[in-house]
Write an enzyme that holds these catalytic residues in place. Structure first.
Site, PDB file in Angstrom:
ATOM      1  N   CYS A  36      81.610  18.778 -17.846  1.00  0.00           N
ATOM      2  CA  CYS A  36      81.043  19.814 -18.711  1.00  0.00           C
ATOM      3  C   CYS A  36      81.499  21.211 -18.289  1.00  0.00           C
ATOM      4  O   CYS A  36      81.686  21.484 -17.104  1.00  0.00           O
ATOM      5  CB  CYS A  36      79.527  19.779 -18.640  1.00  0.00           C
ATOM      6  SG  CYS A  36      78.841  18.156 -18.899  1.00  0.00           S
ATOM      7  N   ARG A  61      88.807  20.506 -18.594  1.00  0.00           N
ATOM      8  CA  ARG A  61      87.864  19.785 -17.735  1.00  0.00           C
ATOM      9  C   ARG A  61      87.470  18.440 -18.339  1.00  0.00           C
ATOM     10  O   ARG A  61      86.933  17.590 -17.644  1.00  0.00           O
ATOM     11  CB  ARG A  61      86.597  20.627 -17.538  1.00  0.00           C
ATOM     12  CG  ARG A  61      86.839  21.893 -16.739  1.00  0.00           C
ATOM     13  CD  ARG A  61      85.642  22.793 -16.785  1.00  0.00           C
ATOM     14  NE  ARG A  61      84.512  22.266 -16.058  1.00  0.00           N
ATOM     15  CZ  ARG A  61      84.156  22.631 -14.841  1.00  0.00           C
ATOM     16  NH1 ARG A  61      84.867  23.518 -14.201  1.00  0.00           N
ATOM     17  NH2 ARG A  61      83.097  22.125 -14.263  1.00  0.00           N
ATOM     18  N   TRP A  99      80.239  16.529 -21.510  1.00  0.00           N
ATOM     19  CA  TRP A  99      80.846  15.240 -21.196  1.00  0.00           C
ATOM     20  C   TRP A  99      79.667  14.298 -21.017  1.00  0.00           C
ATOM     21  O   TRP A  99      78.893  14.444 -20.062  1.00  0.00           O
ATOM     22  CB  TRP A  99      81.657  15.374 -19.912  1.00  0.00           C
ATOM     23  CG  TRP A  99      82.482  14.199 -19.547  1.00  0.00           C
ATOM     24  CD1 TRP A  99      83.630  13.786 -20.146  1.00  0.00           C
ATOM     25  CD2 TRP A  99      82.256  13.297 -18.454  1.00  0.00           C
ATOM     26  NE1 TRP A  99      84.130  12.679 -19.509  1.00  0.00           N
ATOM     27  CE2 TRP A  99      83.310  12.362 -18.463  1.00  0.00           C
ATOM     28  CE3 TRP A  99      81.288  13.192 -17.468  1.00  0.00           C
ATOM     29  CZ2 TRP A  99      83.410  11.341 -17.539  1.00  0.00           C
ATOM     30  CZ3 TRP A  99      81.384  12.171 -16.545  1.00  0.00           C
ATOM     31  CH2 TRP A  99      82.433  11.263 -16.583  1.00  0.00           C
ATOM     32  N   ASN A 118      75.026  21.897 -16.683  1.00  0.00           N
ATOM     33  CA  ASN A 118      76.005  20.979 -16.085  1.00  0.00           C
ATOM     34  C   ASN A 118      75.296  20.227 -14.979  1.00  0.00           C
ATOM     35  O   ASN A 118      74.494  20.824 -14.249  1.00  0.00           O
ATOM     36  CB  ASN A 118      77.177  21.749 -15.450  1.00  0.00           C
ATOM     37  CG  ASN A 118      78.213  22.140 -16.472  1.00  0.00           C
ATOM     38  OD1 ASN A 118      78.009  21.953 -17.665  1.00  0.00           O
ATOM     39  ND2 ASN A 118      79.317  22.702 -15.996  1.00  0.00           N
ATOM     40  N   GLY A 119      75.618  18.951 -14.807  1.00  0.00           N
ATOM     41  CA  GLY A 119      75.006  18.183 -13.713  1.00  0.00           C
ATOM     42  C   GLY A 119      74.178  17.045 -14.261  1.00  0.00           C
ATOM     43  O   GLY A 119      74.265  16.695 -15.441  1.00  0.00           O
ATOM     44  N   GLU A 147      98.544   5.108  -5.865  1.00  0.00           N
ATOM     45  CA  GLU A 147      98.634   6.369  -6.595  1.00  0.00           C
ATOM     46  C   GLU A 147      99.390   6.183  -7.922  1.00  0.00           C
ATOM     47  O   GLU A 147      98.982   6.698  -8.964  1.00  0.00           O
ATOM     48  CB  GLU A 147      99.297   7.433  -5.697  1.00  0.00           C
ATOM     49  CG  GLU A 147      99.501   8.796  -6.317  1.00  0.00           C
ATOM     50  CD  GLU A 147      98.261   9.389  -6.974  1.00  0.00           C
ATOM     51  OE1 GLU A 147      97.139   8.928  -6.726  1.00  0.00           O
ATOM     52  OE2 GLU A 147      98.430  10.324  -7.782  1.00  0.00           O
ATOM     53  N   LYS A 190      97.701   6.827 -11.693  1.00  0.00           N
ATOM     54  CA  LYS A 190      98.313   7.842 -12.568  1.00  0.00           C
ATOM     55  C   LYS A 190      98.637   7.230 -13.913  1.00  0.00           C
ATOM     56  O   LYS A 190      98.384   7.807 -14.959  1.00  0.00           O
ATOM     57  CB  LYS A 190      99.573   8.366 -11.872  1.00  0.00           C
ATOM     58  CG  LYS A 190      99.961   9.752 -12.201  1.00  0.00           C
ATOM     59  CD  LYS A 190      99.407  10.792 -11.271  1.00  0.00           C
ATOM     60  CE  LYS A 190      97.929  10.716 -11.081  1.00  0.00           C
ATOM     61  NZ  LYS A 190      97.401  11.494 -10.016  1.00  0.00           N
ATOM     62  N   GLU A 193      95.313   6.270 -15.945  1.00  0.00           N
ATOM     63  CA  GLU A 193      94.466   7.320 -16.516  1.00  0.00           C
ATOM     64  C   GLU A 193      95.079   7.978 -17.741  1.00  0.00           C
ATOM     65  O   GLU A 193      94.365   8.355 -18.648  1.00  0.00           O
ATOM     66  CB  GLU A 193      94.026   8.350 -15.466  1.00  0.00           C
ATOM     67  CG  GLU A 193      95.086   9.276 -14.959  1.00  0.00           C
ATOM     68  CD  GLU A 193      94.568  10.251 -13.910  1.00  0.00           C
ATOM     69  OE1 GLU A 193      93.452  10.756 -14.044  1.00  0.00           O
ATOM     70  OE2 GLU A 193      95.322  10.533 -12.965  1.00  0.00           O
ATOM     71  N   HIS A 205      99.034 -14.682  -2.675  1.00  0.00           N
ATOM     72  CA  HIS A 205      97.685 -15.210  -2.423  1.00  0.00           C
ATOM     73  C   HIS A 205      96.826 -15.152  -3.679  1.00  0.00           C
ATOM     74  O   HIS A 205      95.597 -15.122  -3.590  1.00  0.00           O
ATOM     75  CB  HIS A 205      97.039 -14.445  -1.258  1.00  0.00           C
ATOM     76  CG  HIS A 205      97.826 -14.585   0.004  1.00  0.00           C
ATOM     77  ND1 HIS A 205      97.902 -15.762   0.710  1.00  0.00           N
ATOM     78  CD2 HIS A 205      98.643 -13.718   0.652  1.00  0.00           C
ATOM     79  CE1 HIS A 205      98.706 -15.617   1.749  1.00  0.00           C
ATOM     80  NE2 HIS A 205      99.166 -14.377   1.733  1.00  0.00           N
ATOM     81  N   LYS A 207      88.275  16.676 -15.388  1.00  0.00           N
ATOM     82  CA  LYS A 207      89.063  17.235 -14.289  1.00  0.00           C
ATOM     83  C   LYS A 207      88.234  17.337 -13.022  1.00  0.00           C
ATOM     84  O   LYS A 207      88.700  17.069 -11.927  1.00  0.00           O
ATOM     85  CB  LYS A 207      89.599  18.610 -14.690  1.00  0.00           C
ATOM     86  CG  LYS A 207      90.475  19.276 -13.638  1.00  0.00           C
ATOM     87  CD  LYS A 207      91.748  18.482 -13.402  1.00  0.00           C
ATOM     88  CE  LYS A 207      92.626  19.047 -12.318  1.00  0.00           C
ATOM     89  NZ  LYS A 207      93.601  18.035 -11.844  1.00  0.00           N
TER      90      LYS A 207
HETATM   91  O1  M6R Z   1      88.930  17.351  -7.435  1.00  0.00           O
HETATM   92  P1  M6R Z   1      89.134  16.127  -6.606  1.00  0.00           P
HETATM   93  O2  M6R Z   1      90.462  16.082  -5.930  1.00  0.00           O
HETATM   94  O3  M6R Z   1      88.016  15.890  -5.616  1.00  0.00           O
HETATM   95  O4  M6R Z   1      89.088  14.913  -7.621  1.00  0.00           O
HETATM   96  C1  M6R Z   1      89.102  13.592  -7.185  1.00  0.00           C
HETATM   97  C2  M6R Z   1      89.461  12.634  -8.304  1.00  0.00           C
HETATM   98  O5  M6R Z   1      88.519  12.728  -9.343  1.00  0.00           O
HETATM   99  C3  M6R Z   1      90.845  12.936  -8.875  1.00  0.00           C
HETATM  100  O6  M6R Z   1      91.826  12.911  -7.884  1.00  0.00           O
HETATM  101  C4  M6R Z   1      91.208  11.914  -9.973  1.00  0.00           C
HETATM  102  O7  M6R Z   1      91.360  10.651  -9.414  1.00  0.00           O
HETATM  103  C5  M6R Z   1      92.484  12.379 -10.680  1.00  0.00           C
HETATM  104  N1  M6R Z   1      92.226  12.598 -12.065  1.00  0.00           N
HETATM  105  C6  M6R Z   1      93.611  11.420 -10.586  1.00  0.00           C
HETATM  106  O8  M6R Z   1      94.765  11.966 -11.161  1.00  0.00           O
END
Ligand code: M6R
Length: 613
Positions: A2, A27, A81, A105-106, A486, A490, A493, A509, A608
């Site tokens: 949010c 965000r 959100w 927010n929260g 990683e 990527k 998402e 396995h 974000k």
């Molecule tokens: O702001 P942060 O680095 O703490 O965020 C952690 C994860 O939410 C963030 O790295 C998320 O996995 C990314 N969107 C991946 O690209």
């Protein structure tokens, strides 16, 4: 997650709010709304979908109701959100009850108790949100004094929150309070501004402050007053913004993600160069990290979420290799529920781009409670994680707007490498000469990053191939397994393709049964030590019909029949390949998503900055 914007002053509030919400779009959100004061009172307009939908709705309202055209100079705006309740206009913020209009927010953890207590008084909410319950609670506490109302209400609220509140009796004033969720504010000759993120304020000011937790900010046209809940005035420290707006705009790239991928050589220079002194030795003195902290550490715990956690997986390998002390990597959302073994000899490293990730912040707080030393690797200055840590290594990657983390990840790796070198030197595990050699290689890596970016064409081709898949695998060993994790996140998402990261030796396995004719497998074979074994694993999948994208360090001799694409990264010391491999994986994910015609910068359901548990 949010977004919040609030303004009172000389400008047109609707314009400030809508522009601010647009800036906060990165965000991630699913609905938006604003409340603004006109001569007819406080009006609220809300809409599911993008800020552009909200703009259209406001235009329609204005056409119908001429009064809306009257100037409004105070208002609050929100991008939501969904957490409690579905994505509907009714659930979008702002929420009003009686004389109280607010955005939030929260997450309110005791919303159920609040709901029951309000129901006992015959009050029933119209939406399914926890936020409306707070508007109802505040209205029921209100006896004409906003400060007292806020104080009484927050005493009854458990959870994380950032509220901006308008009271009908003072419609040109905004009151704000926060706990855990971020809020920043600034005052200029045009008026007073508040936002969840300073990116929304940069058009108006290059200086801002972070509202201290459980303090009330009162924004009027002429000033911002900040006080404790007991009414004692405080003056929060002002923070200067050191990067310009161009850094937060797309700069000619079609997506922020691609721009941020290409910014990595610069970002890495900013992260590394100020921390290297003459003779190529690490220097963390400007970060106020004393050598003494390295002396008594018996073990290290790295905790973070998502991509930041994957940076930790590489960090673990580096620290264990150089310093020979045990390192574990813990998912921050699990950490505090596992009763972790922590004491005053533990160094806890938290890693976070935003510095606001709720789970990472909670892990940090637990570590501090248990008397560990906490060092954080953070991108956003003065964020909650930065402020609460004993030591901070800022990544200096500049603003990262795309939800998919790219430059922040490689900058996190750079910090972990510099830190490991300094740690190893401080403990006498490597000589100055060995350390200087390592740093020379690290500096050389930046040039290799430039070269990796020139592989865009072949990565685009491989991406267009992957775009047709619905399931794929990333495999690797050691560092390459960390990179596989990683690469997989990527791709998932932003392309919405299911993928899994597997330690290559583990395939047989169980997972090998999923490899059939045409299954794509991205195989990372960048580490000399396990190269031959890795190629055997590649043969295993190839023999079952996999389409293989093979990523290598340089161009070692490999039988061309085992791969469909080879991505030969510029040759580097094995331990530095995570930097170049990460960039290849980022571009692969980007082009796969592009070929699927997806939105990329704001993937569905993701945010974000994840400021809720
Ligand atoms: O702001 P942060 O680095 O703490 O965020 C952690 C994860 O939410 C963030 O790295 C998320 O996995 C990314 N969107 C991946 O690209």
């Amino acid at each position: 997650m949010c977004g919040i914007i609030g303004f009172t002053g000389e400008l047109d509030a609707k314009t400030v709010l809508l522009d601010g919400l647009q800036t906060l779009e990165y965000r991630g959100y699913d609905s938006a709304g604003i409340a603004y004061y006109t001569k007819d009172g406080i009006k609220t307009v809300k809409s599911v979908g993008k800020v552009s939908c909200l703009r259209e709705k406001i235009d329609q309202v204005e056409k119908i109701d001429q009064a809306e055209k009257s100037p409004s100079t105070c208002g609050i705006g929100h991008t939501r959100w969904a957490t409690h309740g579905g994505v509907t206009d009714a659930n979008a913020h702002p929420h009003t009850c009686g004389k109280v209009t607010l955005i939030h927010n929260g997450i309110i953890e005791n919303y159920h108790e609040l709901e029951n207590a309000l129901a006992a008084k015959g009050k029933v909410p119209c939406s399914q949100t926890d936020t409306e319950l707070v508007a109802m609670l505040m209205d029921s506490c209100y006896e004409g004094n906003p400060m007292e109302t806020i104080k009484k209400s927050v005493a009854q609220i458990e959870g994380a929150f950032a509220f901006c509140i308008q009271f009908a009796d003072e419609p040109e004033v905004i009151y704000c309070i926060r706990k855990q969720s971020p809020l920043v504010a600034c005052h200029t000759e045009n008026g007073s501004f508040v936002a969840s993120d300073m990116v929304a304020l940069i058009t108006y000011s290059r200086e801002y402050f972070v509202l201290p937790e459980l303090h009330i900010a009162k924004l009027t046209k002429g000033r911002i007053e900040v006080s404790t809940l007991e009414g004692k005035a405080v003056s929060p420290e002002m923070i200067k913004i050191t990067w310009d707006m161009a850094a937060a705009k797309k700069g000619g790239y079609p997506h922020f993600m691609l721009k941020e991928i290409h910014e990595q050589p610069d970002a890495l220079q900013s992260t590394i160069l100020p921390r290297v002194k003459e003779g190529n030795l690490p220097d963390l003195t400007a970060d106020h990290i004393p050598l003494s902290i390295f002396k008594d550490i018996s073990h290290v715990i790295i905790t973070a979420c998502g991509t930041a956690m994957h940076a930790g997986l590489v960090g673990r390998i580096m620290i264990e290799k150089l310093i020979r002390i045990p390192v574990s990597v813990e998912i921050a959302s699990e950490f505090r529920y596992q009763d972790p073994v922590i004491n005053e000899k533990t160094l806890v490293i938290t890693i976070s781009q935003s510095g606001e990730t709720a789970d990472t912040l909670a892990a940090l707080r637990l570590a501090k409670e248990k008397k560990a030393t906490v060092l954080s690797i953070v991108n956003v200055k003065e964020s909650s994680i930065a402020r609460e840590s004993d030591y901070v290594l800022y990544t200096h990657a500049g603003p990262e707007i795309a939800v998919a983390s790219t430059k922040a990840y490689t900058a996190q790796l750079a910090c972990l490498f510099l830190f490991s070198y300094q740690f190893a030197l401080g403990r006498g595990c490597i000589t100055e000469k060995e350390c200087a050699d390592k740093i020379a290689q690290l500096l050389h890596m930046i040039a290799a990053i430039e070269e990796t970016l020139t592989l865009e064409k072949v990565l685009e081709e491989a991406g267009s191939d992957l775009a047709k898949a619905e399931d794929l695998f990333f495999i690797g060993r050691g560092m390459d397994y960390a990179l596989s994790c990683e690469g997989s996140i990527k791709l998932k998402e932003i392309s919405y393709i299911h993928s899994e990261a597997y330690a290559a030796g583990e395939l047989k396995h169980g997972t090998l049964s999923l490899i059939v004719e045409g299954t794509p497998v991205v195989a990372l074979a960048t580490q000399e030590k396990v190269f031959a074994k890795m190629i055997s694993n590649v043969r295993e999948v190839k023999a079952r019909g996999a389409r293989v994208i093979l990523i290598t360090n340089g161009r070692p001799e490999v039988d061309a029949s085992v791969f469909d694409y080879q991505i030969a990264l510029p040759k580097l010391e094995d331990e530095l390949v995570p930097f170049t491999a990460a960039i290849a994986l980022q571009m692969l994910a980007y082009y796969t998503a592009l070929h699927r015609g997806l939105e990329i910068d704001q993937p569905r359901n993701l945010a974000k900055s994840v400021t809720v548990e």
